[in-house]
Write a protein that holds these residues in place. Structure first.
Motif, PDB file in Angstrom:
ATOM      1  N   ILE A   1      35.394 -59.823 -34.072  1.00 33.23           N
ATOM      2  CA  ILE A   1      35.827 -58.864 -35.091  1.00 33.23           C
ATOM      3  C   ILE A   1      37.320 -59.055 -35.350  1.00 33.23           C
ATOM      4  N   ASP A   2      37.697 -59.061 -36.623  1.00 28.69           N
ATOM      5  CA  ASP A   2      39.101 -59.157 -37.014  1.00 28.69           C
ATOM      6  C   ASP A   2      39.794 -57.848 -36.657  1.00 28.69           C
ATOM      7  N   ALA A   3      40.837 -57.926 -35.839  1.00 29.53           N
ATOM      8  CA  ALA A   3      41.516 -56.717 -35.375  1.00 29.53           C
ATOM      9  C   ALA A   3      42.061 -55.884 -36.540  1.00 29.53           C
ATOM     10  N   GLY A   4      42.322 -56.524 -37.686  1.00 30.27           N
ATOM     11  CA  GLY A   4      42.847 -55.794 -38.846  1.00 30.27           C
ATOM     12  C   GLY A   4      41.799 -54.932 -39.535  1.00 30.27           C
ATOM     13  N   SER A   5      40.510 -55.163 -39.234  1.00 28.32           N
ATOM     14  CA  SER A   5      39.457 -54.380 -39.892  1.00 28.32           C
ATOM     15  C   SER A   5      39.113 -53.126 -39.098  1.00 28.32           C
ATOM     16  N   VAL A   6      39.718 -52.974 -37.921  1.00 32.06           N
ATOM     17  CA  VAL A   6      39.497 -51.762 -37.128  1.00 32.06           C
ATOM     18  C   VAL A   6      40.854 -51.131 -36.814  1.00 32.06           C
ATOM     19  N   GLY A   7      40.861 -50.092 -36.002  1.00 33.75           N
ATOM     20  CA  GLY A   7      42.122 -49.440 -35.658  1.00 33.75           C
ATOM     21  C   GLY A   7      42.707 -48.708 -36.852  1.00 33.75           C
ATOM     22  N   TRP A   8      43.987 -48.375 -36.760  1.00 27.23           N
ATOM     23  CA  TRP A   8      44.636 -47.641 -37.848  1.00 27.23           C
ATOM     24  C   TRP A   8      44.572 -48.406 -39.151  1.00 27.23           C
ATOM     25  N   ALA A   9      44.818 -49.731 -39.068  1.00 27.34           N
ATOM     26  CA  ALA A   9      44.898 -50.556 -40.279  1.00 27.34           C
ATOM     27  C   ALA A   9      43.574 -50.574 -41.027  1.00 27.34           C
ATOM     28  N   GLY A  10      42.462 -50.533 -40.289  1.00 27.74           N
ATOM     29  CA  GLY A  10      41.159 -50.655 -40.926  1.00 27.74           C
ATOM     30  C   GLY A  10      40.560 -49.339 -41.373  1.00 27.74           C
ATOM     31  N   ALA A  11      41.245 -48.243 -41.093  1.00 26.66           N
ATOM     32  CA  ALA A  11      40.615 -46.943 -41.323  1.00 26.66           C
ATOM     33  C   ALA A  11      40.485 -46.585 -42.808  1.00 26.66           C
ATOM     34  N   GLY A  12      41.354 -47.133 -43.657  1.00 25.41           N
ATOM     35  CA  GLY A  12      41.198 -46.891 -45.099  1.00 25.41           C
ATOM     36  C   GLY A  12      41.436 -45.449 -45.506  1.00 25.41           C
ATOM     37  N   GLN A  13      42.062 -44.693 -44.627  1.00 23.57           N
ATOM     38  CA  GLN A  13      42.335 -43.301 -44.943  1.00 23.57           C
ATOM     39  C   GLN A  13      43.604 -42.902 -44.201  1.00 23.57           C
ATOM     40  N   ALA A  14      44.282 -41.923 -44.717  1.00 23.43           N
ATOM     41  CA  ALA A  14      45.534 -41.511 -44.095  1.00 23.43           C
ATOM     42  C   ALA A  14      45.534 -40.007 -43.919  1.00 23.43           C
ATOM     43  N   ILE A  15      46.046 -39.550 -42.804  1.00 19.17           N
ATOM     44  CA  ILE A  15      46.151 -38.115 -42.572  1.00 19.17           C
ATOM     45  C   ILE A  15      47.434 -37.628 -43.238  1.00 19.17           C
ATOM     46  N   VAL A  16      47.291 -36.707 -44.170  1.00 15.30           N
ATOM     47  CA  VAL A  16      48.428 -36.207 -44.930  1.00 15.30           C
ATOM     48  C   VAL A  16      49.229 -35.224 -44.082  1.00 15.30           C
ATOM     49  N   ASP A  17      48.550 -34.254 -43.527  1.00 10.51           N
ATOM     50  CA  ASP A  17      49.214 -33.327 -42.618  1.00 10.51           C
ATOM     51  C   ASP A  17      48.192 -32.565 -41.778  1.00 10.51           C
ATOM     52  N   VAL A  18      48.696 -31.855 -40.802  1.00  4.09           N
ATOM     53  CA  VAL A  18      47.861 -31.085 -39.890  1.00  4.09           C
ATOM     54  C   VAL A  18      48.468 -29.691 -39.806  1.00  4.09           C
TER      55      VAL A  18
ATOM     56  N   THR B   1      40.651 -46.101 -34.662  1.00  9.51           N
ATOM     57  CA  THR B   1      39.460 -46.560 -35.390  1.00  9.51           C
ATOM     58  C   THR B   1      38.635 -45.369 -35.885  1.00  9.51           C
ATOM     59  N   ASP B   2      38.206 -45.413 -37.152  1.00  9.56           N
ATOM     60  CA  ASP B   2      37.393 -44.330 -37.707  1.00  9.56           C
ATOM     61  C   ASP B   2      35.905 -44.600 -37.470  1.00  9.56           C
ATOM     62  N   ALA B   3      35.062 -43.755 -38.058  1.00 10.49           N
ATOM     63  CA  ALA B   3      33.616 -43.854 -37.818  1.00 10.49           C
ATOM     64  C   ALA B   3      33.056 -45.205 -38.263  1.00 10.49           C
ATOM     65  N   LEU B   4      33.490 -45.695 -39.441  1.00 12.26           N
ATOM     66  CA  LEU B   4      32.963 -46.977 -39.934  1.00 12.26           C
ATOM     67  C   LEU B   4      33.385 -48.123 -39.016  1.00 12.26           C
ATOM     68  N   GLY B   5      34.647 -48.113 -38.586  1.00 13.97           N
ATOM     69  CA  GLY B   5      35.129 -49.145 -37.664  1.00 13.97           C
ATOM     70  C   GLY B   5      34.372 -49.097 -36.350  1.00 13.97           C
ATOM     71  N   THR B   6      34.114 -47.883 -35.859  1.00 14.44           N
ATOM     72  CA  THR B   6      33.355 -47.704 -34.625  1.00 14.44           C
ATOM     73  C   THR B   6      31.951 -48.291 -34.781  1.00 14.44           C
ATOM     74  N   ALA B   7      31.339 -48.023 -35.937  1.00 13.07           N
ATOM     75  CA  ALA B   7      29.992 -48.542 -36.201  1.00 13.07           C
ATOM     76  C   ALA B   7      30.005 -50.066 -36.215  1.00 13.07           C
TER      77      ALA B   7
END
Lengths: 319, 259
Positions: free
Chosen positions: B210-227, B93-99
């Motif tokens: 809360i809909d589980a699809g709106s949080v977690g990885w699925a709800g984050a709306g962003q993807a990590i390209v690389d590290v 979950t990202d910051a928005l999902g956490t909020a």
């Protein structure tokens, strides 16, 4: 990339350095760059235009209202009415964070934070964010069709004027904010110090806990003056009340990149290092040979600041 | 006066852990502790409740594996109870999902004031407080370095890039406080013992509606390209001061043409 919108911040008609830094980068990434500002658009249109913005969307004076809810509400309305920037850049400032947070909820879109670099990948913008105190870089892109919101760290890019004319000023209407707009600014306090500004100075001398007590900070001040630079501080001594927050260098303070950074009595906590590690040359004085600050210093003196600083001041005064 | 305080339980900063090589998320499978930057919010809330002549301070936290270690620290400081949201669906979950999760949990408290730190010590996005305020439809004062409440109005000093602003804001409201706003108390032995018996309500995402699809990885709306490992700054010369260390500094400044 077609259009990027950049949050413009200004104080007393002077556009903030972070705004000009973002404009320089946005110009290199997008065909069109426009700004949005909470305040008077006419006052900043010339500078923003000179740095590559073709337009500035301005709310006009907020009459005591806070920037966060007002600008987020105005932007959300503008986007709903058809404005379609590919990305929205805001500086990692107090107001920038407030706007980004509230806008993210209004658009139901995430914010990519602590961005130190931006690259275009196809149609999307990729942000680079350092983690673990800058030892690892993470590259992130949005995978929604909404405009990406990026919070950019100061000093990530170099501001550079171009030959742009005055930016066209467009009104940006602030909607009725209801309860969210109820906070008011009743008084403004400026804690400016003499001499060059901390985040613009060529030389920065900072002090930390190792100074022992608040009185000793005057040695840091004197050295900064002697070198024509600005004085800075760690979060620890700001929290302890020795010096005002405006002197704080670090993650939650200012990011500085002077030619020379002198760290006196600073051990080098991660929170401090992210704010000064980009300095061209670093000199550290600390009595603990194991202090992390020595890992980034070009010249490290393992010694007592209470001895080294007075000797140094005396030597400079004798020149 | 009822105050909800958002607290994050994080890996010990002395041992910040690592990224999961598969998901690039920060591993949180170790014991978590109370984020030091949230201890200021807890202390400020306790002092404001005391100044108001009493009231409850309720902790709100989201953490994996029903972690309560950090919550017990804040309960030992004097908070009355805690709400803990813990759910496997929240991984990633990202910051928005956490909020969104925190806001739903805070709604249950019906607080006059919501208190937070300015940013966590491990993720430091610094956006969650404003996101929570917007989700709850509240006004806010962020980056407060001094907070008082009188007659239903928050009077705070908000840090700015140039100094600070005096802000007035009617309750209910959200206030985020900087480190240094107050000195957090150490839990007393009595407080630590009392904390063991204080209620901690453990909720799932479904409990909050809360809909589980709106949080977690699925709800984050962003993807990590690389590290990638960042290029390291190389250490230079380190010398022991024998009374002439200052001469080395003078010589170096001359070499850099500062002198």
């Amino acid at each position: 990339m077609e259009t990027i919108w950049v949050h413009a911040e200004a104080a007393d008609g002077k556009v903030a350095s972070i705004t000009l830094e973002m404009l320089a980068k946005a110009r290199a990434l997008a065909d069109t760059v426009e700004c949005f500002v909470a305040g008077d658009g006419e006052a900043v249109a010339a500078t923003l235009g000179e740095h590559g913005a073709s337009a500035v969307h301005a709310t006009g004076e907020l009459a005591g209202g806070l920037v966060g809810p007002a600008l987020a509400g105005a932007l959300a309305d503008a986007l709903a009415a058809g404005a379609a920037p590919s990305a929205i850049l805001l500086g990692t400032t107090k107001d920038g964070r407030d706007v980004a947070g509230r806008l993210s909820v209004r658009l139901d879109a995430p914010v990519i934070t602590n961005v130190v670099d931006l690259t275009v990948d196809g149609d999307s913008l990729v942000g680079t964010e350092p983690i673990f105190g800058g030892t690892v870089n993470v590259n992130t892109r949005f995978d929604t069709d909404k405009p990406g919101i990026f919070l950019v760290r100061p000093k990530s890019f170099v501001a550079e004027p171009t030959d742009g004319g005055v930016a066209a000023v467009h009104p940006l209407a602030v909607p009725d904010l209801g309860a969210t707009g109820a906070a008011r600014v009743v008084n403004v306090h400026v804690e400016e110090t003499e001499g060059p500004k901390l985040d613009e100075a060529g030389v920065v001398v900072s002090g930390g806990r190792g100074l022992g007590d608040a009185d000793k900070f005057q040695m840091v001040d004197q050295l900064a003056k002697a070198l024509g630079g600005a004085a800075g501080a760690t979060r620890a001594i700001v929290d302890a009340g020795w010096v005002p927050y405006s002197l704080q260098v670090g993650q939650t303070g200012k990011v500085v990149k002077p030619d020379v950074y002198i760290a006196a009595g600073i051990s080098g906590a991660t929170q401090h290092m992210v704010g000064m590690k980009g300095s061209k040359h670093i000199i550290a004085i600390n009595k603990d040979a194991e202090a992390p600050i020595f890992g980034v210093a070009d010249l490290g003196i393992v010694g007592d600041v209470h001895k080294v600083l007075p000797q140094l001041l005396e030597a400079l005064a004798a020149r | 006066m009822k105050i909800a305080v958002c607290v994050k339980q994080i890996p010990d900063p002395a041992d910040p852990g690592e990224l999961d090589p598969e998901t690039h998320a920060l591993k949180r499978d170790m014991k978590l502790i109370l984020d030091e930057s949230d201890s200021y919010g807890v202390e400020m809330a306790l002092q404001l409740a005391e100044a108001a002549g009493g009231g409850d301070v309720v902790l709100v936290s989201m953490a994996p594996h029903n972690e309560t270690n950090g919550l017990r620290t804040a309960l030992a400081m004097g908070a009355a109870e805690a709400i803990l949201v813990s759910d496997d669906a929240l991984a990633g979950t990202d910051a928005l999902g956490t909020a969104k999760v925190l806001a739903k949990a805070i709604e249950r408290v019906e607080a006059d004031l919501v208190m937070t730190g300015t940013e966590s010590s491990d993720g430091y996005t610094g956006t969650v407080p404003e996101q929570v305020a917007e989700l709850l439809g509240l006004p806010s004062v962020t980056f407060a370095k001094s907070v008082e409440i009188a007659d239903g109005v928050v009077k705070a000093q908000r840090q700015t890039e140039a100094g600070y602003d005096d802000i007035e804001c009617p309750l209910p409201a959200l206030v985020s406080v900087t480190a240094g706003v107050v000195e957090p108390r150490y839990p007393s032995f009595k407080g630590i013992m009392a904390a063991k018996g204080k209620p901690v309500a453990e909720l799932s995402v479904a409990d909050l509606g809360i809909d589980a699809g709106s949080v977690g990885w699925a709800g984050a709306g962003q993807a990590i390209v690389d590290v990638a490992t960042a290029p390291e700054r190389e250490a230079g010369e380190v010398v022991e001061d024998d009374g002439t260390g200052y001469e080395r500094i003078v010589a170096y400044l001359e070499q850099l043409k500062v002198l």
